[in-house]
Design a protein around this motif. Structure first.
Motif, PDB file in Angstrom:
ATOM      1  N   THR A  43       0.845  -1.197   0.000  1.00 45.22           N
ATOM      2  CA  THR A  43       0.000   0.000   0.000  1.00 45.22           C
ATOM      3  C   THR A  43       0.877   1.243   0.000  1.00 45.22           C
ATOM      4  N   THR A  44       0.284   2.380  -0.347  1.00 42.75           N
ATOM      5  CA  THR A  44       0.976   3.665  -0.334  1.00 42.75           C
ATOM      6  C   THR A  44       0.094   4.695   0.348  1.00 42.75           C
ATOM      7  N   VAL A  45       0.636   5.391   1.322  1.00 46.19           N
ATOM      8  CA  VAL A  45      -0.067   6.473   2.008  1.00 46.19           C
ATOM      9  C   VAL A  45       0.890   7.654   2.110  1.00 46.19           C
ATOM     10  N   ASP A  46       0.486   8.778   1.536  1.00 51.82           N
ATOM     11  CA  ASP A  46       1.340   9.967   1.508  1.00 51.82           C
ATOM     12  C   ASP A  46       2.695   9.601   0.892  1.00 51.82           C
ATOM     13  N   SER A  47       3.775   9.806   1.622  1.00 51.29           N
ATOM     14  CA  SER A  47       5.102   9.535   1.078  1.00 51.29           C
ATOM     15  C   SER A  47       5.608   8.138   1.434  1.00 51.29           C
ATOM     16  N   ILE A  48       4.811   7.364   2.176  1.00 44.61           N
ATOM     17  CA  ILE A  48       5.238   6.041   2.619  1.00 44.61           C
ATOM     18  C   ILE A  48       4.629   4.960   1.737  1.00 44.61           C
ATOM     19  N   LYS A  49       5.477   4.043   1.293  1.00 47.30           N
ATOM     20  CA  LYS A  49       5.027   2.886   0.522  1.00 47.30           C
ATOM     21  C   LYS A  49       5.500   1.625   1.237  1.00 47.30           C
ATOM     22  N   ILE A  50       4.580   0.679   1.460  1.00 50.13           N
ATOM     23  CA  ILE A  50       4.901  -0.598   2.091  1.00 50.13           C
ATOM     24  C   ILE A  50       4.713  -1.692   1.055  1.00 50.13           C
ATOM     25  N   ILE A  69       8.103 -10.350  11.152  1.00 54.06           N
ATOM     26  CA  ILE A  69       7.431  -9.576  10.112  1.00 54.06           C
ATOM     27  C   ILE A  69       8.482  -9.150   9.099  1.00 54.06           C
ATOM     28  N   ALA A  70       8.198  -9.399   7.828  1.00 52.18           N
ATOM     29  CA  ALA A  70       9.114  -9.012   6.757  1.00 52.18           C
ATOM     30  C   ALA A  70       8.407  -8.003   5.853  1.00 52.18           C
ATOM     31  N   ALA A  71       9.084  -6.930   5.510  1.00 48.37           N
ATOM     32  CA  ALA A  71       8.501  -5.893   4.657  1.00 48.37           C
ATOM     33  C   ALA A  71       9.598  -4.971   4.155  1.00 48.37           C
ATOM     34  N   THR A  72       9.297  -4.243   3.097  1.00 45.45           N
ATOM     35  CA  THR A  72      10.177  -3.196   2.602  1.00 45.45           C
ATOM     36  C   THR A  72       9.413  -1.880   2.646  1.00 45.45           C
ATOM     37  N   LEU A  73       9.981  -0.882   3.312  1.00 40.26           N
ATOM     38  CA  LEU A  73       9.339   0.422   3.494  1.00 40.26           C
ATOM     39  C   LEU A  73      10.088   1.470   2.677  1.00 40.26           C
ATOM     40  N   PHE A  74       9.364   2.225   1.870  1.00 33.99           N
ATOM     41  CA  PHE A  74       9.939   3.297   1.054  1.00 33.99           C
ATOM     42  C   PHE A  74       9.437   4.644   1.561  1.00 33.99           C
ATOM     43  N   ASN A  75      10.331   5.627   1.530  1.00 35.94           N
ATOM     44  CA  ASN A  75       9.974   6.978   1.949  1.00 35.94           C
ATOM     45  C   ASN A  75      10.307   7.948   0.816  1.00 35.94           C
ATOM     46  N   ASP A  76       9.273   8.445   0.152  1.00 36.29           N
ATOM     47  CA  ASP A  76       9.466   9.396  -0.939  1.00 36.29           C
ATOM     48  C   ASP A  76       9.430  10.846  -0.470  1.00 36.29           C
ATOM     49  N   GLY A  77       9.332  11.063   0.840  1.00 40.71           N
ATOM     50  CA  GLY A  77       9.247  12.414   1.381  1.00 40.71           C
ATOM     51  C   GLY A  77      10.604  13.059   1.571  1.00 40.71           C
ATOM     52  N   ALA A  78      10.560  14.314   2.013  1.00 36.19           N
ATOM     53  CA  ALA A  78      11.789  15.082   2.235  1.00 36.19           C
ATOM     54  C   ALA A  78      12.305  14.940   3.661  1.00 36.19           C
ATOM     55  N   LYS A  79      11.545  14.301   4.536  1.00 38.23           N
ATOM     56  CA  LYS A  79      11.965  14.100   5.922  1.00 38.23           C
ATOM     57  C   LYS A  79      12.004  12.610   6.227  1.00 38.23           C
ATOM     58  N   ARG A  80      12.893  12.252   7.119  1.00 32.29           N
ATOM     59  CA  ARG A  80      12.984  10.850   7.518  1.00 32.29           C
ATOM     60  C   ARG A  80      11.754  10.461   8.334  1.00 32.29           C
ATOM     61  N   GLU A  81      11.424   9.194   8.273  1.00 33.28           N
ATOM     62  CA  GLU A  81      10.309   8.648   9.041  1.00 33.28           C
ATOM     63  C   GLU A  81      10.853   7.625  10.031  1.00 33.28           C
ATOM     64  N   GLY A 111      13.797   9.811   1.003  1.00 35.63           N
ATOM     65  CA  GLY A 111      14.175   9.367  -0.322  1.00 35.63           C
ATOM     66  C   GLY A 111      14.794   7.982  -0.354  1.00 35.63           C
ATOM     67  N   GLY A 112      14.695   7.246   0.746  1.00 36.46           N
ATOM     68  CA  GLY A 112      15.325   5.928   0.822  1.00 36.46           C
ATOM     69  C   GLY A 112      14.339   4.844   1.212  1.00 36.46           C
ATOM     70  N   ARG A 113      14.884   3.748   1.688  1.00 33.38           N
ATOM     71  CA  ARG A 113      14.053   2.617   2.049  1.00 33.38           C
ATOM     72  C   ARG A 113      14.613   1.919   3.279  1.00 33.38           C
ATOM     73  N   LEU A 114      13.786   1.077   3.889  1.00 34.96           N
ATOM     74  CA  LEU A 114      14.183   0.266   5.030  1.00 34.96           C
ATOM     75  C   LEU A 114      13.661  -1.147   4.801  1.00 34.96           C
ATOM     76  N   VAL A 115      14.572  -2.122   4.881  1.00 32.51           N
ATOM     77  CA  VAL A 115      14.193  -3.520   4.730  1.00 32.51           C
ATOM     78  C   VAL A 115      14.092  -4.146   6.116  1.00 32.51           C
ATOM     79  N   ILE A 116      12.959  -4.755   6.392  1.00 32.61           N
ATOM     80  CA  ILE A 116      12.737  -5.448   7.660  1.00 32.61           C
ATOM     81  C   ILE A 116      12.683  -6.942   7.375  1.00 32.61           C
ATOM     82  N   GLY A 117      13.544  -7.699   8.062  1.00 31.37           N
ATOM     83  CA  GLY A 117      13.587  -9.140   7.869  1.00 31.37           C
ATOM     84  C   GLY A 117      14.744  -9.561   7.006  1.00 31.37           C
ATOM     85  N   GLY A 118      15.339 -10.702   7.327  1.00 30.83           N
ATOM     86  CA  GLY A 118      16.479 -11.186   6.559  1.00 30.83           C
ATOM     87  C   GLY A 118      17.794 -10.843   7.230  1.00 30.83           C
ATOM     88  N   LYS A 119      18.852 -11.482   6.788  1.00 24.91           N
ATOM     89  CA  LYS A 119      20.174 -11.307   7.369  1.00 24.91           C
ATOM     90  C   LYS A 119      20.689  -9.888   7.170  1.00 24.91           C
TER      91      LYS A 119
END
Length: 225
Positions: A43-50, A69-81, A111-119
């Motif tokens: 899903t995508t809400v505002d600048s966050i995409k999961i 829980i495994a997921a990849t989080l994207f932040n298209d905003g100008a501020k960190r989340e 402008g980056g991403r965060l990966v949750i889960g995995g080595k």
């Protein structure tokens, strides 16, 4: 105005209304993007995409242990989340968050991403994996972000096998010994201990009066006559 121009105007108006309707669906706390969508864990809400959201349990269905829980989080905003919390509503499960290195919050850089889960990635661990649900179920996962707020969507519960093996729980419990195993080990240890104490030939009483010693004694007596 010609007929072709009128048709073009009507088409443009329809496109504008379509875009407006989609924008309205994606705004606010009651947005459709916040609803559980069991057929699509993204899903995508505002600048966050999961994306690629799953709950991964132990590889064996009856095994005790944590789930993740495994997921990849994207932040298209100008501020960190900052991921302030991840929860499983309507369950008693608690989710422990840890960054990839050190300690502190989970940060999705601007402008980056965060990966949750995995080595070597951040982790979100459900201590009691059975509270996450059964394999094949769809469980609601709620993310709380520092800027965007709450985002909830459905995640499929899957075992840590095949593709999900490398993203599954790192703590896999070892099998517990059965009573029959304990019984078979104990006598073996007791039978070795007595053998070590009495197995040395020097400790036997018969060694002090061997046939060789008797012959040597006889030679000595003959020499004395």
């Amino acid at each position: 105005m010609s007929r072709s121009l009128r048709h073009g105007a009507f088409a443009a108006t329809a496109i504008v209304f379509s875009i407006a309707a989609l924008s309205a669906c994606g705004a606010g706390n009651d947005a459709q993007t916040l609803q559980v969508r069991p057929d699509n864990a993204a899903t995508t809400v505002d600048s966050i995409k999961i994306q690629n959201l799953n709950i991964i349990t132990q590889p064996e269905a009856d095994a005790e242990g944590p789930a993740v829980i495994a997921a990849t989080l994207f932040n298209d905003g100008a501020k960190r989340e900052i991921v302030e919390k991840i929860s499983l509503p309507d369950t008693g499960a608690t989710v422990e968050l840890k960054p990839a290195k050190g300690s502190g919050p989970l940060v999705v850089p601007a402008g980056g991403r965060l990966v949750i889960g995995g080595k070597n990635n951040a982790s979100a661990v459900i201590e009691n994996g059975r509270e996450a649900g059964k394999n094949g179920d769809v469980q609601t996962v709620a993310f709380t972000f520092s800027q965007t707020g709450d985002i909830a969507l459905g995640a499929t519960v899957v075992p840590a096998t095949s593709f999900f093996e490398k993203f599954g729980p790192s703590a896999v419990p070892s099998p517990k010994p059965t009573p029959s195993d304990d019984a078979s080990e104990t006598p073996g240890e007791e039978s070795q201990a007595p053998g070590e104490e009495s197995g040395s030939p020097s400790a036997t009483p018969t060694d002090s009066a061997s046939p060789a010693d008797d012959a040597a004694a006889g030679d000595t007596a003959d020499a004395g006559h």
